[in-house]
Design a protein around this motif. Structure first.
Motif, short mmCIF file in Angstrom:
data_model
loop_
_atom_site.label_atom_id
_atom_site.label_comp_id
_atom_site.label_asym_id
_atom_site.label_seq_id
_atom_site.Cartn_x
_atom_site.Cartn_y
_atom_site.Cartn_z
N GLY A 22 0.78 -1.23 0.00
CA GLY A 22 0.00 0.00 0.00
C GLY A 22 0.81 1.27 0.00
O GLY A 22 0.24 2.36 -0.05
N GLU A 23 2.12 1.15 0.06
CA GLU A 23 2.92 2.38 0.06
C GLU A 23 3.74 2.48 -1.21
O GLU A 23 4.23 1.48 -1.74
N SER A 24 3.92 3.71 -1.70
CA SER A 24 4.63 3.92 -2.94
C SER A 24 6.14 3.78 -2.71
O SER A 24 6.68 4.36 -1.77
N LYS A 25 6.81 2.99 -3.55
CA LYS A 25 8.25 2.77 -3.40
C LYS A 25 8.94 2.92 -4.74
O LYS A 25 8.32 2.74 -5.78
N GLN A 26 10.22 3.22 -4.69
CA GLN A 26 11.03 3.20 -5.90
C GLN A 26 11.68 1.83 -6.01
O GLN A 26 12.35 1.37 -5.10
N ILE A 27 11.45 1.17 -7.15
CA ILE A 27 12.05 -0.14 -7.36
C ILE A 27 13.17 0.01 -8.38
O ILE A 27 12.95 0.56 -9.46
N GLY A 28 14.35 -0.45 -8.05
CA GLY A 28 15.47 -0.37 -8.99
C GLY A 28 15.50 -1.63 -9.83
O GLY A 28 15.18 -2.72 -9.35
N ALA A 29 15.84 -1.45 -11.11
CA ALA A 29 15.98 -2.62 -11.97
C ALA A 29 17.39 -2.65 -12.53
O ALA A 29 17.87 -1.65 -13.07
N VAL A 30 18.06 -3.80 -12.36
CA VAL A 30 19.45 -3.93 -12.80
C VAL A 30 19.61 -5.31 -13.41
O VAL A 30 18.70 -6.12 -13.38
N ASN A 31 20.80 -5.60 -13.97
CA ASN A 31 21.00 -6.99 -14.34
C ASN A 31 21.97 -7.62 -13.36
O ASN A 31 22.53 -6.95 -12.49
N VAL A 32 22.17 -8.91 -13.53
CA VAL A 32 22.92 -9.67 -12.53
C VAL A 32 24.33 -9.12 -12.33
O VAL A 32 24.88 -9.19 -11.23
N ASP A 33 24.85 -8.51 -13.37
CA ASP A 33 26.21 -7.97 -13.29
C ASP A 33 26.33 -6.86 -12.25
O ASP A 33 27.43 -6.53 -11.82
N MET A 34 25.21 -6.24 -11.90
CA MET A 34 25.24 -5.12 -10.96
C MET A 34 25.94 -5.51 -9.66
O MET A 34 26.51 -4.69 -8.98
N GLY A 35 25.91 -6.79 -9.33
CA GLY A 35 26.55 -7.27 -8.11
C GLY A 35 28.02 -6.90 -8.05
O GLY A 35 28.57 -6.66 -6.98
N ASP A 36 28.66 -6.80 -9.22
CA ASP A 36 30.09 -6.46 -9.23
C ASP A 36 30.30 -4.98 -9.45
O ASP A 36 31.41 -4.48 -9.41
N ILE A 37 29.23 -4.26 -9.70
CA ILE A 37 29.34 -2.85 -10.05
C ILE A 37 29.03 -1.97 -8.86
O ILE A 37 29.71 -0.99 -8.59
N VAL A 38 27.98 -2.33 -8.14
CA VAL A 38 27.66 -1.62 -6.90
C VAL A 38 27.64 -2.66 -5.79
O VAL A 38 26.91 -3.64 -5.89
N ASN A 39 28.46 -2.47 -4.77
CA ASN A 39 28.47 -3.44 -3.68
C ASN A 39 27.40 -3.06 -2.66
O ASN A 39 27.58 -2.14 -1.89
N VAL A 40 26.28 -3.75 -2.73
CA VAL A 40 25.19 -3.41 -1.82
C VAL A 40 25.33 -4.14 -0.49
O VAL A 40 24.51 -4.02 0.39
N LYS A 41 26.39 -4.93 -0.36
CA LYS A 41 26.69 -5.66 0.89
C LYS A 41 25.56 -6.62 1.26
O LYS A 41 24.80 -6.39 2.21
N LEU A 42 25.49 -7.69 0.50
CA LEU A 42 24.49 -8.73 0.76
C LEU A 42 24.78 -9.38 2.10
O LEU A 42 25.91 -9.70 2.41
#
Ligand SMILES: Nc1ncnc2c1ncn2[C@@H]1O[C@H](COP(=O)(O)OP(=O)(O)OP(=O)(O)O)[C@@H](O)[C@H]1O
Ligand SMILES: [Mg+2]
Lengths: 854, 248
Positions: A580-600
């Protein structure tokens, strides 16, 4: 017979006009910001509304896809198939149908550089001489066939293109060259509100702008005499519920509304600033009136002695405040015109295209300004005015009797109570956070005001001892000031009138408290931001756009095709509803894991490829999501996707809170994709310079693209933050400027009050130089006192706010020692500046006249 | 101490009036059980050494200050029973003031200063009376001037005119000629004398000057907060003589 109260009031103001002038200035600036804020929003809004109305031209109806929720104007809609047009055309009453295709397209100047615009850069589809929309051909004709273009007259002029030239345009599919056959405008004007426009024929637009048989919407014109509502209903009948038919002006209103929202933010910023400067001014006015009243003690007591009631005296003082308030408001409104013009010019200079507008002064602006200007002045004068009833009539003969002032003990209790109430409210606002944003701002704002008032009132009690300490430790200029007669006198004076010392200092206290609060918050935010970026920026190259609409997907595709590069991923974003709340959803491809370290912290990036979603730990915690649980997303076009959580990560600084694959987004929404940034890593074994050259070569085709390496990207992100902070600092510096005025004003008043004393000093042999020095010393003591108080209040306040801010924003406290030391040292300079005028005045006193003064 | 007139019929009176400043060791008895009254239509001078309590007595009589014990009356009204509003009205309507200096509101003209108590009370100015007062103090040509444009003597004359303008029951003057040269002083004094003899005004004046005291119908001597002596129809020689005896 005029009332004696009115007469006394008028004469009182006139007699003190110069002393009141500085006070008025403070109010004027406050009112100027209030009225400026309103005028700016009013006039720019009017201009924008009329611009968009004009752009609508003859469009009677428009067909587009509806959205399920959210902001109509900013929504990324699914497109409309061109094929619908023929069905609509067949409806009775429809005279013409046009496809609306509007995509980012940049004009390249003859020298190869992109043409910078202050608004968006559009490529559009155009039919006939003058289509349904408000755009017109001013010269030449419309583009026909795949090799022609018409561009807007203003852009053509700025780029230096004339009819017949070959114009290079970069669109979503890449670069193209077209012959310039026409110049367009809006109505009779040559501009497009800061935007640049390239108009192609519909077929060329479809291919060059990458529309692929899909339009953003369909414009409909009506035959003369046809009823719009009937036609609207008839069209709706031939369409499925996947589309909506809206009146032509509706989307203009929506777009204008969206821009108006941005302008409202500026307006609110200005109002916030006005609030600060008015708060400081209130102290100034309070102070000035308190001093003026004690100077006129004898006069007021005389009035009481000969039969004026205390009500008449109070009315007289409040009347003076009223006059000052009215005059100041008048000038403030004039100042507001300047403020709103200045800000429009400033923003236009930096690229935001506010349409040039005549300043609108609405009744609301005037009423708000009057309320604020007069309200603040009269309220601030209220306490000193009420205090006049404590003037004993005997004081007419024994001025040394003065006020029966509030007892020290009582004041301490009142001050401490106010202070504690302030702190309590602040804590509630910051940490309990009742009632959303309004509750937080309201409680902590009121808390801060009470805190300041409490400190200001308490400071009267320790102004004397602290002044004594300050004058002992200030080793300026070389030896302690108490070693000289001038210094001792200054120190005594500051201690003799602790109430005045404290009120004067309080204006500066508030200014500097705000500055140090912001300094602490800023330093903490900066540090946190930097720390996080440090770990998360892992790609070798980032490509961002300096335009308004991001990068066309073609760019990422071309980069991915380069052999010099390894992993490449664009970052796309879309709005959706979760729970019910508005959110921004990011869309990336699998390679993003090596491009931005989101710290899984759990799960894997590879899960994205399986159509799963990655979630930041904060929303994951709030919705109790773990790897394997599912979450339902409602996209803006109404479709829903049920996704499995494939991983939880802890760094949202670049990638935001929700990540899905490009495929998931593409399946959910057919809106034309735009990339916010693209990250790329160099392929193994490739030289860094070789890779950069390859990337730059691709980027040449997309003039709005900016290629940055890791360090540049990180720096540009930090710069964005710094720019924001600089604006805040500038505003606060102005508040301090008002505080400086306050000290100057009080010093001037106090010099005036001590005319006789100075005369005596001069008579017994004090030189002008010493006298000036003494005044200067006193101002320095007062401002150092104020600055010390300000920092003492501001730093803990900053720490508290930083702690209260979300962890994702601030995760460590940083106290900017250098800034604070600088502020304290600067306060000495503030004192010296504030003392210039008063010191000169003191030195100019004629000795004889001064001794015979009252 | 010869007066036995019942205090209630006098224009103003003090009954066992005491005023004490400070506490314990630093206690000062500015007035010590003073009983005195001022008959209507009389010009009374109060004399005594510096610090004897003259100003204090006047301030208390005029409702500017309050007693520590005892009572003061103006036109039969006990001032101790009045609140601030009533005292204000009393000062405006029953009492006139002339101070040693700084009598005038600097932002108002001479005329505005004169009519100020009337204006404050919203009372219509009696033009004939005003003209009479103004011409008596010879201020006709100065009415539109501000105090800063007037000499000390002229300022005092404005103050006297103001005190008279509202026809108060009683006028208190605290060393009204203290700041003036003898010629300007004499002008003021003879005008006050005229106001009492010809206009029936009651005036109480504090002075250090035996010559000034000689304009009065009666002189009351204070010392250490007590009434110690008085003379009726004094001459300056008599006053000087008595002052010497009192050791001032
Ligand atoms: N506010 C005060 N606090 C303490 N003592 C006071 C105060 N006002 C007056 N006194 C004392 O009361 C006494 C009487 O003072 P008052 O002013 O009535 O004297 P005075 O007869 O008018 O003197 P002078 O002729 O010098 O004007 C003096 O001893 C004075 O020091
Ligand atoms: Mg005296």
């Amino acid at each position: 017979m005029t009332s004696p109260v009115i007469r006394l009031t008028l004469r009182g103001v006139l007699a003190r006009k110069f002393r009141i002038l500085l006070t008025v200035f403070a109010i004027v600036s406050g009112v100027a910001f209030v009225s400026g804020a309103f005028m700016l929003t009013d006039s720019v809004k009017t201009a924008i509304n009329s611009l968009f109305q004009e752009l609508r031209g003859d469009i009677a109806l428009e067909v587009r896809t509806p959205i399920a929720f959210g902001d109509e104007a900013r929504a990324k809609r699914d497109p409309v198939p061109d094929a619908l047009a023929s069905g609509i055309k067949a409806v009775a009453g429809v005279s013409s149908v046009e496809l609306n295709i509007t995509r980012e397209s940049t004009i390249v100047k003859p020298d190869g550089k992109p043409l910078k615009t202050s608004g968006p850069a559009f490529g559009i589809s155009w039919v006939g001489q003058n289509g349904l929309d408000g755009r017109t051909i001013l010269a030449g004709r419309e583009a026909r066939g795949p090799n022609e273009v018409a561009i807007d007259k203003a852009s053509a002029k700025r780029a230096g293109y004339v009819m017949g030239d070959t114009v290079t345009v970069v669109g979503p599919t890449g670069k193209g060259e077209f012959k310039l056959v026409g110049l367009t405008g809006t109505g009779k004007t040559s501009g497009g509100g800061g935007a640049s426009v390239c108009a192609f024929d519909p077929v060329t637009a479809d291919s060059f702008l990458g529309a692929k048989g899909l339009a953003d919407s369909i414009y409909i014109g009506l035959e003369k005499g046809a009823s719009r509502s009937t036609v609207q209903k008839d069209i709706a009948k031939v369409l499925t519920s996947k589309y909506e038919v809206i009146p032509g002006e509706q989307s203009a209103k929506e777009t204008a509304g969206a821009i108006n929202d941005i302008i409202d933010i500026f307006g609110k910023l200005l109002l916030g600033f006005a609030a600060i400067s008015l708060f400081v001014s209130a102290f100034l006015i309070f102070n000035t009136f308190a001093i003026i009243i004690s100077q006129r003690l004898r006069e007021l007591a005389l009035l009481r002695a000969i039969g004026a009631s205390s009500l008449q005296i109070r009315l007289m003082i409040l009347g003076e405040a009223l006059i000052i308030g009215i005059v100041a408001t008048g000038f403030g409104i004039l100042g507001g015109v300047g403020v709103s013009k200045g800000i429009t010019a400033l923003f236009n200079a930096t690229g935001a295209a506010f349409p040039s507008a005549t300043i609108t002064i609405s009744t609301r602006t005037i009423i708000a300004s009057l309320l604020v200007g007069i309200g603040v002045t009269v309220t601030a004068a209220m306490v000193p005015a009420l205090r006049t009833s404590n003037i004993p009539p005997v004081a007419a003969m024994r001025p040394e009797m003065g006020f029966t002032a509030m007892q020290r003990g009582k004041r301490l209790v009142a001050g401490a109570a106010t202070l504690l109430a302030g702190i309590a409210l602040l804590c509630i606002g910051l940490f309990v956070q009742p009632g959303g944003a309004i509750g937080i701002l309201g409680a902590s704002g009121l808390g801060a005001i009470l805190l300041f008032l409490g400190v200001a009132s308490l400071s009267t009690s320790f102004a004397a001892p602290v002044s004594a300490v300050i004058s002992r430790i200030l080793p300026f200029p070389i030896w302690p000031m108490t070693r000289s007669v001038a210094g001792r006198l200054a120190s005594r004076n500051a201690q003799r009138t602790p109430r005045r010392t404290a009120t004067t200092a309080s204006a500066l206290m508030i200014g500097l408290a705000l500055v140090s609060t912001v300094a602490v918050i800023a330093a903490s935010v900066q540090k946190s931001f930097k720390d996080r970026l440090q770990g998360s920026v892992t790609a070798d190259y980032y490509v961002t756009s300096d335009g308004f609409q991001g990068l066309p997907p073609a760019f990422a595709e071309k980069l991915a095709a380069l052999p010099e590069l390894g992993k490449v991923s664009p970052f796309r974003a879309s709005t959706a509803q979760i729970n019910g709340e508005s959110k921004q959803i990011g869309a990336v491809n699998v390679d993003m894991g090596d491009i931005v370290n989101v710290k899984l912290t759990s799960g894997s990036f590879a899960s994205l490829a399986k159509g799963q979603i990655l979630v930041h730990r904060d929303p994951a915690r709030d919705l109790s999501l773990t790897v394997g649980s599912s979450v339902t997303i409602t996209w803006q076009n109404g479709t829903t996707s049920k996704l499995i959580v494939g991983g939880i990560y802890s760094d949202s600084s670049i990638a935001g809170n929700w990540l899905v694959s490009l495929n998931v987004l593409a399946q959910a929404s057919t809106a034309p994709p735009v990339d916010f940034f693209i990250g790329a890593k160099i392929a193994p074994g490739i030289n860094i310079d070789v890779a950069r050259a390859a990337v730059d070569k691709v980027a040449e085709e997309f003039p709005s693209a900016q290629v940055q390496d890791q360090a540049e990207f990180q720096k540009s992100r930090e710069d964005q933050l710094n720019q924001l902070l600089i604006i805040v600092y500038c505003l606060l510096v102005f508040a301090i400027g008002i505080a400086v005025l306050g000290i100057a004003n009080t010093m001037a008043l106090s010099v005036y009050e001590r005319t006789r004393e100075f005369g005596l000093l001069r008579a017994v042999g004090m030189s002008k130089r010493h006298l000036k020095r003494s005044v200067r010393w006193e101002a320095i003591i007062v401002s150092v006192f104020g600055a010390t108080l300000g920092v003492t209040v501001g730093v803990p306040l900053g720490v508290a706010v930083s702690i209260a801010l979300p962890k994702s924003f601030v995760n460590g406290i940083q106290i900017p020692i250098t800034t604070i030391v600088f502020v304290l040292l600067a306060s000495i300079v503030v004192g010296i500046i504030a003392a210039i005028g008063p010191a000169r005045r003191a030195a100019k006193l004629d000795v004889l006249e001064a001794i015979s003064a009252i | 101490m010869t007066s036995t007139t019942p205090t209630l019929v006098a224009a103003a009176a003090a009954l066992n009036a005491s005023k004490i400043y400070g506490k314990d060791d630093s206690e000062v008895r500015a007035l010590d059980d003073v009983t005195v009254d001022f008959t209507e239509g009389q010009f009374t001078a109060i004399m005594g050494p510096s610090g004897s309590g003259k100003s204090t007595l006047m301030h208390c009589l005029a409702g500017l200050d309050t007693l520590s014990s005892g009572k003061v009356f103006v036109d039969g009204t006990d001032l101790s029973g009045l609140n601030d509003r009533e005292l204000t009205v009393l000062r405006r309507e029953q009492v006139g003031f002339i101070f040693q200096a700084y009598n005038l509101i600097p932002t108002l003209t001479a005329l505005e200063n004169i009519t100020l108590p009337l204006d404050l009370g919203g009372v219509e100015v009696d033009q004939t009376w005003l003209n009479e007062v103004v011409s008596a103090v010879k201020l006709e040509s100065r009415l539109t001037h501000r105090p800063s444009e007037l000499s000390g003597g002229q300022q005092q004359r404005v103050a006297v005119a103001r005190a008279l303008a509202s026809r108060p029951k009683i006028i208190f003057a605290d060393e009204p000629t203290g700041n003036l040269d003898s010629r300007s002083g004499a002008e003021i004094l003879s005008f006050m004398r005229h106001a009492v003899s010809d206009l029936g005004q009651t005036i109480v004046m504090v002075t250090h000057d035996p010559v000034a005291a000689a304009y009065a119908d009666r002189v009351v001597f204070l010392a250490d907060g007590k009434v110690v002596d008085e003379i009726t129809s004094p001459t300056s020689e008599q006053v000087l003589d008595r002052m010497k005896k009192l050791g001032s």
